[in-house]
Design an enzyme around this catalytic site. Structure first.
Site, PDB file in Angstrom:
ATOM      1  N   HIS A 364       0.852  -1.184   0.000  1.00 19.28           N
ATOM      2  CA  HIS A 364       0.000   0.000   0.000  1.00 19.28           C
ATOM      3  C   HIS A 364       0.883   1.227   0.000  1.00 19.28           C
ATOM      4  CE1 HIS A 364       0.623   1.517   4.123  1.00 19.28           C
ATOM      5  NE2 HIS A 364       0.644   0.254   4.526  1.00 19.28           N
ATOM      6  N   CYS A 365       0.306   2.342  -0.420  1.00 18.10           N
ATOM      7  CA  CYS A 365       0.962   3.645  -0.327  1.00 18.10           C
ATOM      8  C   CYS A 365       0.019   4.558   0.444  1.00 18.10           C
ATOM      9  CB  CYS A 365       1.329   4.183  -1.704  1.00 18.10           C
ATOM     10  SG  CYS A 365       0.001   4.160  -2.918  1.00 18.10           S
ATOM     11  N   SER A 366      -0.415   5.641  -0.151  1.00 15.68           N
ATOM     12  CA  SER A 366      -1.393   6.487   0.525  1.00 15.68           C
ATOM     13  C   SER A 366      -2.808   6.024   0.217  1.00 15.68           C
ATOM     14  CB  SER A 366      -1.191   7.946   0.118  1.00 15.68           C
ATOM     15  OG  SER A 366       0.050   8.429   0.589  1.00 15.68           O
ATOM     16  N   THR A 372       1.323   1.764  -5.433  1.00 16.68           N
ATOM     17  CA  THR A 372       0.916   0.382  -5.193  1.00 16.68           C
ATOM     18  C   THR A 372       0.752  -0.375  -6.499  1.00 16.68           C
ATOM     19  OG1 THR A 372      -0.193   1.050  -3.156  1.00 16.68           O
ATOM     20  CG2 THR A 372      -0.825  -1.063  -4.120  1.00 16.68           C
TER      21      THR A 372
END
Length: 881
Positions: A364-366, A372
């Site tokens: 995941h990222c933000s 991602t």
């Protein structure tokens, strides 16, 4: 259309890549077309969405009106009109046709292929059940299930309609878990590995916040994911993977500071105290704004090169087309390759953890739709050979980019803005006009909100795929052109595939038919026979991806690229690889003597030769004495009998003269060096050595410039250093100064003073052909003169140890400097015996000592040297005969 003020302008000069040709400009509803006057040249078509910037400058001194067009494919051209009114009409027409306020105004909603494309299954080629069924969902494992909780996109508007989740987790648990993830993007399955049921799941960041919130449902969901390799009854699934260590990972694609900073916004990153079965790693991929600025720097460097080439051609009578004007240093300073390297490092980390460690990875990222998607798709490309085929790659893009909600509309900036059309003030002065132009260019990014969301995320993915394809050219069914065409149609807006932000926008519509029914899929175009033939890789070998293969380099079809091996994609920039990356220097193979670590006396190659007089320690190799070259002695050329005892040494020393000058300037040597040849115009300072300094055996030194081993470090491991250095140091020493006292020239003794090592008073230079004398007990000194000391003055520039100076004395004329009266004597040269001393006969032999080799153990210099005869012919241990 009303937006088209003029549809055709003739006599326009078209300048591109430094070449100017004449032709006609045509403006249509969706394309700017330039038709050359030369009918043999194919006309140029530019879709309006492909235009990124248009500038109009005032008239030139010749009364011409230039119009420069920059495209998203890193191509630019200048249209020069003879009339100002024509330039204004074309400029305003292109601006009206390019700036779109709605997606339905783009070319894809009007494009009708003629003739129709033979393939028409582009919108239905990806089926989640078929693709995840191919991975083994429902057949190889029962730990996963399909969920229809998002069938109407009400659960998560940016997720696909069908989700694959752990079978142990109910839809109710998913509803609670969605509250803890940004945009309700919960962890769902993206890939199931064919070898060990390792999984790749993806999500958005958790909503931890400053209060350090937690969700039991989210923790149970991730726990079920990390235990999915076990069946429902708790028994291990098929096949045990030996040698694997379970290292479940939570990959946070953001830098650590960015992840922590989002905590203030109510989000953040996982508290690993609540996720016991995993570890967390940060990949440190920068956000979309950094990537946008980085691409802007790359584009600016390319534009400056084109502008420089155009200015050069304006000043020359003949046009130049192949002149390299690109500043490669400015291109590297943009940091583009560093970002590509970081993305590849994260993908390789995920691929290794899934395939080698037989573990699970959550990415995941933000929000989980940019970085991602990059990491998830690239890692699957490395793990599964199916995704390296044309059809598999299309399905990979459909699954991990289109269905999981990458925001193509916002990231690509399909809805352009008037800010990208810059026109100077004709009434202003020249300097004011230039300042106004620069200010307008700097402010063009301050437009609507969607322009601030643009970022080359998918462009970076294609670039990273190209890096892997370049490292493994035989493992991809498609070629480089296929990736370049994908990039072109990403911005051309000719097809509806890359026009929307999520699957819901693509397949659902509140009124009328959905866009997927009104536009053509890009895959229909790429899968047409004509296009497929152009995109096939002729070197593709699918047998290399056979998991059962046991010959050659066996990798089971899993690729682990080198993240550091990245280069600029020159073809995408419209330039050659040499222009953007530089020419690859072909390094010649040099014969380099290996650096051997000597542990015992038996391993020392010098000790295997006739030993050096053990009572006379050799001086250390001067690591700080510069020697631009080590010339071969005329009396002992490489390859002669005197070099026969040292294999590899002749070629090694011979190559020093060419290799040493190429060393970096930050060598650990003195800045002032010795003259290595007879140069009467320059002084030849003598090196200063301390007779009391022990012989230190040190490991090889390394240059500070790039890991190249120091040449002196190589020489110091054997006794050949003493001969080479001392001979080179005394090359310029003279022996013809009759006023010099023996004390002042003790370090420059001629060869007859070495008789104390073992020679009779009437000995002569032994024959070089007599190779048997190395083993004789009573021999003469090979460096002694043929006659007794002679007052005849020799050549002041000759080598006192050369064969031609056998009659020279041990003095040196003044060369602009004077030796100190207390100059220490060289410990390698014995003091001359008094004239009244009777020399031992040739039959007398000095008893060899049992002292260890001075090259290996440190021995203090002996102050008093035995004046008995020596049995050694090679006082410096270099194997001379």
């Amino acid at each position: 259309m009303d937006a088209i003020r003029v549809s055709k302008v003739e006599g326009v000069a078209y300048t591109r890549s430094g070449t100017t040709t004449l032709g006609t400009v045509h403006l249509t509803a969706h394309h700017l077309i330039f038709r050359y006057n030369d009918s043999t040249v194919e006309e140029s078509w530019v879709p309006y969405p492909l235009i990124s910037l248009v500038t109009r400058l005032p008239q030139t001194l010749k009364g011409q009106s230039p119009l420069t067009v920059y495209t998203r494919t890193f191509d630019n051209f200048t249209l020069t009109f003879s009339k100002e009114a024509e330039a204004v009409d074309v400029f305003e027409s292109v601006k009206e046709l390019t700036v779109a306020t709605s997606v339905t105004q783009l070319y894809a909603f009007f494009y009708t292929p003629n003739p129709p494309l033979p393939a028409s299954e582009g919108w239905s080629m990806y089926s989640p059940k078929e693709e995840f069924g191919r991975m083994g969902i429902g057949s190889r494992t029962n730990a996963w299930r399909f969920s229809n909780v998002n069938h109407d996109y009400s659960f998560c508007s940016t997720y696909p309609a069908q989700l694959v989740v752990p079978a142990r987790i109910s839809d109710t648990t998913l509803q609670y878990a969605s509250r803890y993830r940004s945009k309700c993007r919960i962890p769902v399955l993206s890939y199931l590995h064919w070898a060990n049921l390792g999984s790749i799941t993806r999500s958005s960041q958790p909503m931890v916040g400053l209060a350090q919130n937690r969700s039991v449902q989210d923790e149970k969901l991730i726990e079920a994911i990390f235990q999915s390799h076990h069946s429902l009854d708790g028994n291990a699934s098929s096949g045990t993977v030996y040698g694997a260590t379970s290292t479940n990972l939570i990959i946070d694609a953001r830098p650590t500071t960015n992840a922590v900073a989002n905590t203030a916004k109510g989000a953040g990153t996982e508290n690993m105290d609540h996720y016991k079965e995993a570890k967390k790693a940060y990949v440190a991929i920068d956000n979309i704004h950094v990537m946008r600025e980085c691409l802007g720097k790359v584009t600016e460097a390319l534009r400056e090169a084109d502008a420089l080439l155009a200015s050069i051609n304006n000043d020359l009578p003949n046009q130049i087309t192949n002149l390299a004007t690109l500043d490669r240093q400015a291109l590297r300073r943009t940091g583009w390759l560093r970002h590509i390297c970081t993305i590849l490092e994260g993908a390789v980390l995920i691929a290794k953890n899934v395939h080698v460690n037989s573990s699970h990875v959550l990415i995941h990222c933000s929000d989980g739709w940019d970085r991602t998607s990059q990491l998830s798709a690239l890692s699957q490309l490395c793990l599964d050979p199916y995704y390296r085929t044309i059809r598999g790659f299309e399905i990979l893009i459909e699954k991990d980019w289109l269905s999981f909600g990458h925001k193509f509309l916002d990231r690509c900036g399909h809805l352009s803005s008037e800010k990208f059309f810059v026109s100077s003030n004709d009434n202003a002065a020249g300097a004011d006009a230039a300042q106004a132009f620069i200010a307008s260019v700097q402010n063009r990014f301050g437009g609507p909100h969607h322009l601030k969301e643009t970022s080359p995320v998918f462009h970076q993915f294609l670039d990273a795929v190209r890096q892997i394809q370049r490292q493994f050219p035989e493992r991809f069914e498609f070629n480089e052109r296929f990736l370049r065409q994908l990039y072109y149609h990403l911005y051309s807006c000719q097809f509806g595939t890359f026009l929307f932000n999520c699957e819901r926008d693509r397949r659902a519509s509140e009124s009328g038919s959905p866009p997927c029914d009104r536009t053509i899929s890009a895959w229909d175009f790429f899968n047409s026979p004509a296009e497929m033939e152009k995109n096939l890789n002729p070197t593709y070998d699918p047998s290399l991806d056979d998991p059962s293969r046991r010959t050659g380099a066996v990798d089971m079809g899993v690729l682990l690229p080198n993240p550091k091996n990245v280069r600029f994609w020159g073809e995408l920039f419209g330039r050659t690889d040499e222009e953007v990356n530089g020419r690859i220097q072909s390094r010649t193979q040099e014969v380099v003597a290996p650096v051997v670590v000597v542990e015992t006396v038996e391993e020392d190659v010098v000790v295997t030769k006739p030993a050096t007089p053990l009572s006379v320690p050799l001086p250390p190799s001067p690591p700080k004495s510069p020697s631009p070259a080590l010339p071969t002695s005329a009396a002992n050329p490489p390859g002669s009998a005197s070099w026969a005892g040292t294999p590899g040494l002749a070629g090694f020393v011979q190559d020093l003269s060419s290799s040493l000058p190429a060393m970096p300037k930050n060598l650990p040597f003195k800045a002032d060096g010795f003259m290595t040849g007879p140069n009467p115009a320059a002084p030849k300072p003598s090196p200063s050595r301390s007779p009391t300094s022990p012989v230190n055996r040190r490991p090889p030194e390394y240059l500070t410039g790039g890991g190249v081993k120091s040449m002196w470090g190589k020489l110091s491991s054997n006794a050949s250093a003493a001969f080479s250095v001392v001979q080179d140091a005394y090359t310029g020493a003279t022996t013809g100064n009759p006023d010099a006292s023996p004390e002042r020239t003790a370090e420059l003794r001629s060869r007859e003073t070495l008789s104390s090592w073992g020679e009779t008073a009437s000995s002569t230079v032994p024959s070089r052909r007599d190779s048997q004398r190395q083993s004789s007990l009573a021999t003469s000194n090979p460096w002694s003169s043929q006659e007794a000391r002679s007052p005849v003055q020799s050549d002041p520039y000759a080598n006192p140890w050369g064969a031609s100076n056998a009659k020279s004395t041990g003095t040196m004329p003044s060369r602009g400097f004077s030796l100190a009266a207390n100059l220490p004597a060289d410990p390698t040269i014995a003091h001359p015996l008094p004239k009244s001393t009777t020399r031992p006969s040739s039959g007398q032999v000095r008893k060899p000592t049992t002292q260890p080799n001075p090259l290996i153990t440190q021995v203090a210099p002996t102050a008093d040297i035995d004046d008995t005869a020596s049995t050694n012919l090679d006082p410096l241990g270099v194997g001379l005969s």
